[in-house]
Design an enzyme around this catalytic site. Structure first.
Site, PDB file in Angstrom:
ATOM      1  N   ALA A  64      48.231  -7.268  40.883  1.00 24.38           N
ATOM      2  CA  ALA A  64      48.336  -6.220  39.865  1.00 24.38           C
ATOM      3  C   ALA A  64      47.877  -6.838  38.550  1.00 24.38           C
ATOM      4  O   ALA A  64      47.929  -8.060  38.365  1.00 24.38           O
ATOM      5  CB  ALA A  64      49.778  -5.740  39.774  1.00 24.38           C
ATOM      6  N   GLY A 109      49.708  -8.302  44.348  1.00 27.45           N
ATOM      7  CA  GLY A 109      49.326  -6.962  44.788  1.00 27.45           C
ATOM      8  C   GLY A 109      48.129  -6.958  45.730  1.00 27.45           C
ATOM      9  O   GLY A 109      47.953  -6.010  46.503  1.00 27.45           O
ATOM     10  N   GLU A 112      49.572  -7.687  49.060  1.00 25.22           N
ATOM     11  CA  GLU A 112      50.306  -6.464  49.431  1.00 25.22           C
ATOM     12  C   GLU A 112      49.341  -5.366  49.883  1.00 25.22           C
ATOM     13  O   GLU A 112      49.617  -4.636  50.835  1.00 25.22           O
ATOM     14  CB  GLU A 112      51.143  -5.994  48.229  1.00 25.22           C
ATOM     15  CG  GLU A 112      52.254  -6.976  47.897  1.00 25.22           C
ATOM     16  CD  GLU A 112      52.926  -6.682  46.559  1.00 25.22           C
ATOM     17  OE1 GLU A 112      52.228  -6.685  45.524  1.00 25.22           O
ATOM     18  OE2 GLU A 112      54.133  -6.451  46.552  1.00 25.22           O
ATOM     19  N   GLU A 132      54.329 -14.100  42.485  1.00 21.89           N
ATOM     20  CA  GLU A 132      55.000 -13.376  41.399  1.00 21.89           C
ATOM     21  C   GLU A 132      56.086 -14.203  40.711  1.00 21.89           C
ATOM     22  O   GLU A 132      56.330 -14.034  39.517  1.00 21.89           O
ATOM     23  CB  GLU A 132      55.614 -12.072  41.926  1.00 21.89           C
ATOM     24  CG  GLU A 132      54.599 -10.954  42.150  1.00 21.89           C
ATOM     25  CD  GLU A 132      53.947 -10.981  43.521  1.00 21.89           C
ATOM     26  OE1 GLU A 132      54.084 -11.987  44.249  1.00 21.89           O
ATOM     27  OE2 GLU A 132      53.298  -9.992  43.871  1.00 21.89           O
TER      28      GLU A 132
HETATM   29  N1  CAA Z   1      45.581  -9.646  36.308  1.00 24.14           N
HETATM   30  C1  CAA Z   1      44.749  -9.563  35.244  1.00 24.14           C
HETATM   31  N2  CAA Z   1      43.674 -10.361  35.107  1.00 24.14           N
HETATM   32  C2  CAA Z   1      43.440 -11.285  36.062  1.00 24.14           C
HETATM   33  C3  CAA Z   1      44.271 -11.404  37.194  1.00 24.14           C
HETATM   34  C4  CAA Z   1      45.387 -10.527  37.298  1.00 24.14           C
HETATM   35  N3  CAA Z   1      46.220 -10.522  38.363  1.00 24.14           N
HETATM   36  N4  CAA Z   1      43.797 -12.408  37.963  1.00 24.14           N
HETATM   37  C5  CAA Z   1      42.705 -12.883  37.344  1.00 24.14           C
HETATM   38  N5  CAA Z   1      42.476 -12.208  36.190  1.00 24.14           N
HETATM   39  C6  CAA Z   1      41.419 -12.403  35.213  1.00 24.14           C
HETATM   40  C7  CAA Z   1      41.642 -13.640  34.376  1.00 24.14           C
HETATM   41  O1  CAA Z   1      42.532 -13.369  33.315  1.00 24.14           O
HETATM   42  C8  CAA Z   1      40.240 -13.934  33.921  1.00 24.14           C
HETATM   43  O2  CAA Z   1      39.911 -13.056  32.868  1.00 24.14           O
HETATM   44  P1  CAA Z   1      39.268 -13.642  31.489  1.00 24.14           P
HETATM   45  O3  CAA Z   1      37.920 -14.166  31.932  1.00 24.14           O
HETATM   46  O4  CAA Z   1      39.189 -12.440  30.615  1.00 24.14           O
HETATM   47  O5  CAA Z   1      40.184 -14.716  31.023  1.00 24.14           O
HETATM   48  C9  CAA Z   1      39.379 -13.525  35.117  1.00 24.14           C
HETATM   49  O6  CAA Z   1      40.192 -12.636  35.898  1.00 24.14           O
HETATM   50  C10 CAA Z   1      38.994 -14.690  36.010  1.00 24.14           C
HETATM   51  O7  CAA Z   1      40.186 -15.354  36.391  1.00 24.14           O
HETATM   52  P2  CAA Z   1      40.410 -16.959  36.232  1.00 24.14           P
HETATM   53  O8  CAA Z   1      39.590 -17.457  35.089  1.00 24.14           O
HETATM   54  O9  CAA Z   1      41.868 -17.203  36.184  1.00 24.14           O
HETATM   55  O10 CAA Z   1      39.772 -17.448  37.598  1.00 24.14           O
HETATM   56  P3  CAA Z   1      40.120 -18.820  38.365  1.00 24.14           P
HETATM   57  O11 CAA Z   1      39.100 -18.926  39.444  1.00 24.14           O
HETATM   58  O12 CAA Z   1      40.282 -19.943  37.419  1.00 24.14           O
HETATM   59  O13 CAA Z   1      41.557 -18.570  39.028  1.00 24.14           O
HETATM   60  C11 CAA Z   1      43.207 -17.311  40.276  1.00 24.14           C
HETATM   61  C12 CAA Z   1      41.681 -17.621  40.054  1.00 24.14           C
HETATM   62  C13 CAA Z   1      43.897 -18.557  40.859  1.00 24.14           C
HETATM   63  C14 CAA Z   1      43.259 -16.171  41.270  1.00 24.14           C
HETATM   64  C15 CAA Z   1      43.853 -16.931  38.913  1.00 24.14           C
HETATM   65  O14 CAA Z   1      43.047 -15.927  38.291  1.00 24.14           O
HETATM   66  C16 CAA Z   1      45.234 -16.369  39.064  1.00 24.14           C
HETATM   67  O15 CAA Z   1      46.166 -17.106  39.268  1.00 24.14           O
HETATM   68  N6  CAA Z   1      45.386 -15.023  38.903  1.00 24.14           N
HETATM   69  C17 CAA Z   1      46.684 -14.385  38.928  1.00 24.14           C
HETATM   70  C18 CAA Z   1      47.228 -14.285  40.343  1.00 24.14           C
HETATM   71  C19 CAA Z   1      48.614 -13.665  40.320  1.00 24.14           C
HETATM   72  O16 CAA Z   1      49.551 -14.188  39.759  1.00 24.14           O
HETATM   73  N7  CAA Z   1      48.750 -12.463  40.966  1.00 24.14           N
HETATM   74  C20 CAA Z   1      49.996 -11.747  41.004  1.00 24.14           C
HETATM   75  C21 CAA Z   1      50.036 -10.697  39.910  1.00 24.14           C
HETATM   76  S1  CAA Z   1      51.625  -9.924  39.768  1.00 24.14           S
HETATM   77  C22 CAA Z   1      51.637  -8.734  40.959  1.00 24.14           C
HETATM   78  O17 CAA Z   1      50.688  -8.536  41.694  1.00 24.14           O
HETATM   79  C23 CAA Z   1      52.920  -7.946  41.011  1.00 24.14           C
HETATM   80  C24 CAA Z   1      52.976  -6.909  42.053  1.00 24.14           C
HETATM   81  O18 CAA Z   1      53.284  -7.147  43.192  1.00 24.14           O
HETATM   82  C25 CAA Z   1      52.779  -5.504  41.693  1.00 24.14           C
END
Ligand code: CAA
Length: 258
Positions: A64, A109, A112, A132
């Protein structure tokens, strides 16, 4: 259709592509709306027998959208989770099989979303997890429930508590992925599976999905009762007569989906 979700339909196979690579296909309002619109459109198209769901770029879906969630109130967060769950249920309840082509990160998400699909085929570059707890929250789009149902409570709790991001090979071992292939083989393999399923008797395939989804969370007795009723229902179809007589006549069956 939302600018971030594409739907292509050809030869009875629908392909839904989440296309927001600049944010690793993170699920914001527009992406969620696009998924919803795609499955409503698929539900109205009687030609579709199987759907493939995938993402563009290096992620299937990285979760998400954290930027959109960061300042939500508790009430808004609860309603965001309910909205996501309702849209994901459209996929689980869609009457034909849905295959997740997991091309890259399937986190939060995204994991999921993949779990609402019936079959998950992954690239060997894919990674999965429910991270999360790193953000101070729990999964909200069904992760605590579907992960435990797919791999058992113990393995699910390990992933939920540690937030560990696992390799495609480990996800295969845990039963989260059905199969892992080279990246260039991902869509061809998913299309091959889709074509195999699309050639079967459509009503029978659909009732198999319903029997598993509706019958396996209750008692074995209730599940068997449902199965017997649905088995009987297949005998109302022309495809049952065709399938059985084609076997007896030693010829390939020609299914009509009725
Ligand atoms: N939400 C919003 N933006 C996201 C995102 C997310 N879940 N995942 C990645 N992005 C964005 C980053 O912010 C980045 O944007 P900018 O260039 O504007 O900074 C862009 O996508 C590229 O991401 P990274 O630079 O971080 O890419 P990376 O290759 O270095 O890392 C990754 C990849 C390990 C997947 C890392 O992006 C990451 O950890 N993302 C978050 C994963 C996460 O925590 N997901 C769970 C979300 S909470 C949820 O989903 C709750 C639910 O159940 C409803």
């Amino acid at each position: 259709m939302s600018q971030h979700v594409r739907l292509d339909i050809a030869d009875g196979i629908g392909v839904v592509t989440i296309d927001r690579p600049e944010a690793l296909n993170a699920l914001n309002d527009q992406v969620l709306a696009g998924i919803e619109e795609a499955f409503i459109a698929l539900g109205r198209d009687a030609s579709v027998r199987v759907v493939i769901l995938t993402g563009t770029g290096k992620a299937f879906v990285a979760g998400a959208d954290i930027k959109a969630m960061a300042d939500l109130s508790p009430v808004e967060a609860c309603s965001f989770a309910q909205r996501g769950q309702r849209i994901f249920n459209l996929i689980e309840d869609y009457p034909h099989p849905v295959i997740a082509a997991v091309n890259g990160f399937a986190l939060g998400g995204g994991c999921e979303l993949a779990m609402t699909c019936d079959i998950r085929i992954a690239s060997d570059k894919a990674k999965a997890g429910q991270p999360e707890v790193n953000l101070g929250v729990i999964p909200g789009f069904g992760g605590t429930q579907r992960l435990a149902r797919i791999m058992g409570r113990s393995q699910a709790k390990y992933l939920l508590f540690t937030g560990e991001v696992i390799s495609a090979a480990r996800a295969l071992e845990l039963g989260l992925f059905n199969e892992v292939v080279a990246p260039e083989e991902l869509m061809p393999r998913c299309m091959e599976i889709a074509r195999t399923i699309a050639a079967k008797a459509p009503v029978a395939v659909s009732l198999c999905k319903h029997a598993v989804n509706a019958g396996t969370d209750g008692t074995l007795g209730d599940g068997l009762e449902l199965e017997a009723e649905l088995f009987g229902r297949t005998f109302t179809t022309a495809d049952q007569k065709e399938g059985m007589h084609a076997f007896i006549d030693k010829r390939p069956a020609q299914f009509l989906g009725k």
